[in-house]
Structures are given as C-alpha cells and as structure tokens.
Write an enzyme that holds these catalytic residues in place. Structure first.
Site, PDB file in Angstrom:
ATOM      1  N   ASP A  53      54.948  89.424  46.587  1.00  0.00           N
ATOM      2  CA  ASP A  53      55.373  90.183  47.761  1.00  0.00           C
ATOM      3  C   ASP A  53      56.247  89.325  48.683  1.00  0.00           C
ATOM      4  O   ASP A  53      56.102  88.100  48.721  1.00  0.00           O
ATOM      5  CB  ASP A  53      54.115  90.665  48.518  1.00  0.00           C
ATOM      6  CG  ASP A  53      54.411  91.809  49.468  1.00  0.00           C
ATOM      7  OD1 ASP A  53      55.535  92.359  49.422  1.00  0.00           O
ATOM      8  OD2 ASP A  53      53.514  92.161  50.257  1.00  0.00           O
TER       9      ASP A  53
ATOM     10  N   GLU B 190      53.148 103.414  44.124  1.00  0.00           N
ATOM     11  CA  GLU B 190      53.580 103.755  45.491  1.00  0.00           C
ATOM     12  C   GLU B 190      55.018 103.315  45.765  1.00  0.00           C
ATOM     13  O   GLU B 190      55.692 103.886  46.620  1.00  0.00           O
ATOM     14  CB  GLU B 190      52.635 103.111  46.516  1.00  0.00           C
ATOM     15  CG  GLU B 190      51.242 103.735  46.577  1.00  0.00           C
ATOM     16  CD  GLU B 190      50.324 103.345  45.415  1.00  0.00           C
ATOM     17  OE1 GLU B 190      50.604 102.336  44.717  1.00  0.00           O
ATOM     18  OE2 GLU B 190      49.326 104.052  45.192  1.00  0.00           O
ATOM     19  N   ASN B 191      55.490 102.294  45.033  1.00  0.00           N
ATOM     20  CA  ASN B 191      56.861 101.829  45.261  1.00  0.00           C
ATOM     21  C   ASN B 191      57.913 102.880  44.876  1.00  0.00           C
ATOM     22  O   ASN B 191      59.075 102.783  45.280  1.00  0.00           O
ATOM     23  CB  ASN B 191      57.138 100.523  44.501  1.00  0.00           C
ATOM     24  CG  ASN B 191      56.431  99.303  45.079  1.00  0.00           C
ATOM     25  OD1 ASN B 191      56.113  98.354  44.359  1.00  0.00           O
ATOM     26  ND2 ASN B 191      56.187  99.291  46.382  1.00  0.00           N
TER      27      ASN B 191
ATOM     28  N   ARG C 247      59.920 104.355  47.759  1.00  0.00           N
ATOM     29  CA  ARG C 247      60.967 103.620  48.495  1.00  0.00           C
ATOM     30  C   ARG C 247      62.301 104.368  48.378  1.00  0.00           C
ATOM     31  O   ARG C 247      62.444 105.252  47.529  1.00  0.00           O
ATOM     32  CB  ARG C 247      61.099 102.210  47.902  1.00  0.00           C
ATOM     33  CG  ARG C 247      59.879 101.373  48.202  1.00  0.00           C
ATOM     34  CD  ARG C 247      60.104  99.920  47.862  1.00  0.00           C
ATOM     35  NE  ARG C 247      58.935  99.146  48.247  1.00  0.00           N
ATOM     36  CZ  ARG C 247      58.913  97.833  48.354  1.00  0.00           C
ATOM     37  NH1 ARG C 247      60.002  97.128  48.104  1.00  0.00           N
ATOM     38  NH2 ARG C 247      57.812  97.208  48.705  1.00  0.00           N
TER      39      ARG C 247
ATOM     40  N   ARG D 248      48.300  86.397  46.226  1.00  0.00           N
ATOM     41  CA  ARG D 248      49.237  87.291  46.918  1.00  0.00           C
ATOM     42  C   ARG D 248      50.102  86.470  47.855  1.00  0.00           C
ATOM     43  O   ARG D 248      49.590  85.746  48.702  1.00  0.00           O
ATOM     44  CB  ARG D 248      48.541  88.402  47.696  1.00  0.00           C
ATOM     45  CG  ARG D 248      49.586  89.343  48.335  1.00  0.00           C
ATOM     46  CD  ARG D 248      49.039  90.631  48.855  1.00  0.00           C
ATOM     47  NE  ARG D 248      50.153  91.508  49.253  1.00  0.00           N
ATOM     48  CZ  ARG D 248      50.119  92.833  49.247  1.00  0.00           C
ATOM     49  NH1 ARG D 248      49.034  93.449  48.851  1.00  0.00           N
ATOM     50  NH2 ARG D 248      51.171  93.544  49.613  1.00  0.00           N
TER      51      ARG D 248
HETATM   52  C1  IPE Z   1      52.669  95.401  46.507  1.00  0.00           C
HETATM   53  O1  IPE Z   1      53.648  95.126  47.439  1.00  0.00           O
HETATM   54  C2  IPE Z   1      53.311  95.869  45.233  1.00  0.00           C
HETATM   55  C3  IPE Z   1      54.066  94.870  44.497  1.00  0.00           C
HETATM   56  C4  IPE Z   1      54.142  93.605  44.795  1.00  0.00           C
HETATM   57  C5  IPE Z   1      54.766  95.369  43.345  1.00  0.00           C
HETATM   58  P1  IPE Z   1      54.069  96.207  48.541  1.00  0.00           P
HETATM   59  O2  IPE Z   1      55.073  95.544  49.395  1.00  0.00           O
HETATM   60  O3  IPE Z   1      54.477  97.460  47.880  1.00  0.00           O
HETATM   61  O4  IPE Z   1      52.690  96.459  49.289  1.00  0.00           O
HETATM   62  P2  IPE Z   1      52.353  97.023  50.731  1.00  0.00           P
HETATM   63  O5  IPE Z   1      53.133  98.287  50.882  1.00  0.00           O
HETATM   64  O6  IPE Z   1      52.798  95.994  51.732  1.00  0.00           O
HETATM   65  O7  IPE Z   1      50.880  97.196  50.741  1.00  0.00           O
HETATM   66  C1  IPE Z   2      57.928  92.672  46.639  1.00  0.00           C
HETATM   67  O1  IPE Z   2      58.711  92.468  47.763  1.00  0.00           O
HETATM   68  C2  IPE Z   2      58.674  93.397  45.541  1.00  0.00           C
HETATM   69  C3  IPE Z   2      58.236  94.780  45.328  1.00  0.00           C
HETATM   70  C4  IPE Z   2      57.227  95.358  45.896  1.00  0.00           C
HETATM   71  C5  IPE Z   2      59.021  95.559  44.384  1.00  0.00           C
HETATM   72  P1  IPE Z   2      58.907  93.594  48.876  1.00  0.00           P
HETATM   73  O2  IPE Z   2      60.113  94.401  48.513  1.00  0.00           O
HETATM   74  O3  IPE Z   2      57.670  94.357  49.080  1.00  0.00           O
HETATM   75  O4  IPE Z   2      59.230  92.701  50.136  1.00  0.00           O
HETATM   76  P2  IPE Z   2      58.724  92.907  51.640  1.00  0.00           P
HETATM   77  O5  IPE Z   2      57.236  93.048  51.585  1.00  0.00           O
HETATM   78  O6  IPE Z   2      59.393  94.145  52.134  1.00  0.00           O
HETATM   79  O7  IPE Z   2      59.157  91.670  52.345  1.00  0.00           O
HETATM   80 MG    MG Z   3      56.070  94.138  50.311  1.00  0.00          MG
END
Ligand code: IPE
Ligand code: IPE
Ligand code: MG
Length: 240
Positions: free
Chosen positions: A16, A63-64, A67, A187
């Site tokens: 993350d 959940e991604n 986005r 994490r």
């Molecule tokens: C968790 O990260 C999912 C992945 C690393 C693929 P997110 O950025 O999606 O999680 P939340 O939304 O902060 O909980």
């Molecule tokens: C993790 O980084 C990658 C995925 C969840 C795909 P993020 O895209 O969640 O990065 P932040 O949390 O917005 O910094």
């Molecule tokens: Mg994130």
C-alpha cells in the site's frame, strides 16, 4: 540474520501507499504504481535468497474495482506488462507464479495471459510468488461455500460428510488450497487494517506494520520485518 532459525515459510504483503508516494513527489498516482511494481521482483528475489518458500502480494482487491476507470485500466495493463517484462528473469530465478482471485472480472486477454504464465512457471521450485488479483477475503470464503453447496447438492457422499467436515477440509475450497497460511503479513504505508485480505488464512498470522510506502520498501525493509518476526512468540491460543 541469515543464521536465525525462524524464517517464515510464507510472507504476504499488503503493498500500500503507491498513490501517496507519487503525490509526495508531485507526480500522478500511476507513477507510484509503476515504481511499486518494480519492488515485486526485488522482494521476491530477496525472499528466495532468505529461504522463504511462498511470497504473496495483495495486488488488487475486489474493492479496488471501485476506483476511477482510468486507474483500474492502467493497473490491469501494468499487471500484464510487468508479468511480460519480468517473466524471463523470474524463470531464471525459478519462480513459480500463482494468480489468485475472481478471474471472471478480468479482461479475457489478461486472463489467458495469466493462465499461460502459471503454466510456463508451473515446474519452477525455488519460490512460489502469488499475486492476489481481484481478490478479497470475503469473496474467497463465499466462493468456497458456494462450491461446497454445489457439490453437496449433486453428490450424496459430500452431503453425508458435512457434519464431520473440519476446518482443514473447508480450506480446500478456498482459492489458496495449494498455499500454506501466511506466517507473516506485512502492510506498508502506515495503515493498520486488513482491508478484506486473507481473512480465513490470516487467522494466526503475525502482523508487521510499517510507515514506509510500498515503492520505498526495499530488501533491507523486508529483512527488518523478518527479523522482528523471528522475535515473536506464536502461541496459537495455548499456554507456553
Ligand atoms: C489494500 O489497499 C489493497 C491492496 C493493497 C491491493 P487499499 O489502498 O485498497 O486499502 P484501503 O482502501 O486503504 O483500506
Ligand atoms: C496500493 O497503493 C496499490 C493498490 C491498492 C492497487 P494505493 O494506490 O492504495 O496507494 P495509496 O494508498 O492511495 O497511497
Ligand atoms: Mg491504498
């Protein structure tokens, strides 16, 4: 640290902080994803060197999909491109790939590419790298329950064994059936939550949280996490 007896069998990473890494540098979020992708082979190689047998990455959650469309499309293309660009290096290192998650939501081209990658790396044995893609813990438990229900509806033997079914029996319906539960879940980025990751499989995992953003997480950071893991006392509910 190499002499230390406790090297986890399975290290799992909630990678993350890509977006924050980029915005701290005045860049677009996607630049963080590009840089973050570079850490995957680096961390995989270091895990292999330390004797870790399974390394997994939470690459994209169910959940991604919520986005912005452009970011999702970029991430899917990046997944394809990085697998493609790194495949030879991964083959040379003896990495076996497993890609686990809800494949039905993936674009058919990516899906067939993933199947090919799994096939060509299937006999590699140095380390198994698992990419959790379109994955969530609740999705996994639900798909397991559905396949068990389907089997029980069509096979009286399965139905008659339901009452004696154990947790180990049930875990064979999860997509992780060929993977031991993670010993250590890391994490990055300072968040301290599970975000619907390995809910069943992480029941007794050790957690390691670091403020380091994923694109800045290098092999030294991994070694620190593994050293700390080595000092943890895993009791599994028992008295020692
Ligand atoms: C968790 O990260 C999912 C992945 C690393 C693929 P997110 O950025 O999606 O999680 P939340 O939304 O902060 O909980
Ligand atoms: C993790 O980084 C990658 C995925 C969840 C795909 P993020 O895209 O969640 O990065 P932040 O949390 O917005 O910094
Ligand atoms: Mg994130």
């Amino acid at each position: 640290m190499e002499n230390q007896a406790r090297i986890p069998v399975h290290v799992s990473i909630i990678m993350d902080g890509n977006g924050r890494w980029a915005s701290q540098r005045g860049k677009e979020r996607v630049q963080g994803h590009i840089e973050g992708t570079e850490r995957v082979p680096e961390i995989t190689a270091e895990c292999a060197r330390l004797g870790v047998k399974y390394v997994s990455f939470y690459t994209f959650s169910e959940e991604n999909w919520n986005r912005p469309k452009e970011e999702v499309e970029f991430l899917m293309k990046l997944m394809w491109k990085s697998l493609h660009d790194k495949l030879e290096e991964m083959m040379n290192q003896g990495v076996k790939f497993l890609i686990l998650g809800n494949r039905e939501r993936l674009n058919p081209m990516l899906r067939s590419y993933i199947e090919e990658v799994e096939k060509v790396t299937a006999t590699n044995s140095t380390i198994t790298a698992i990419l959790f893609l379109s994955y969530s813990g609740k999705w996994d438990i639900l798909q397991a329950a559905k396949s068990l229900a389907r089997e029980a509806a069509s096979d009286p033997d399965v139905l008659s064994r339901l009452d004696s079914m154990t947790q180990d029996d049930f875990s064979r319906y999860l997509v992780t059936r060929d993977v031991p539960d993670p010993d250590l879940i890391i994490r990055t980025s300072g968040e301290k939550r599970i975000s619907n990751y390995l809910l069943w499989q992480g029941a007794y995992s050790e957690f390691y949280f670091t403020d380091t953003l994923w694109p800045d997480f290098h092999k030294e950071n991994l070694r620190e996490a593994i050293t700390e893991y080595g000092s943890r006392d895993r009791r599994y509910g028992k008295v020692k």
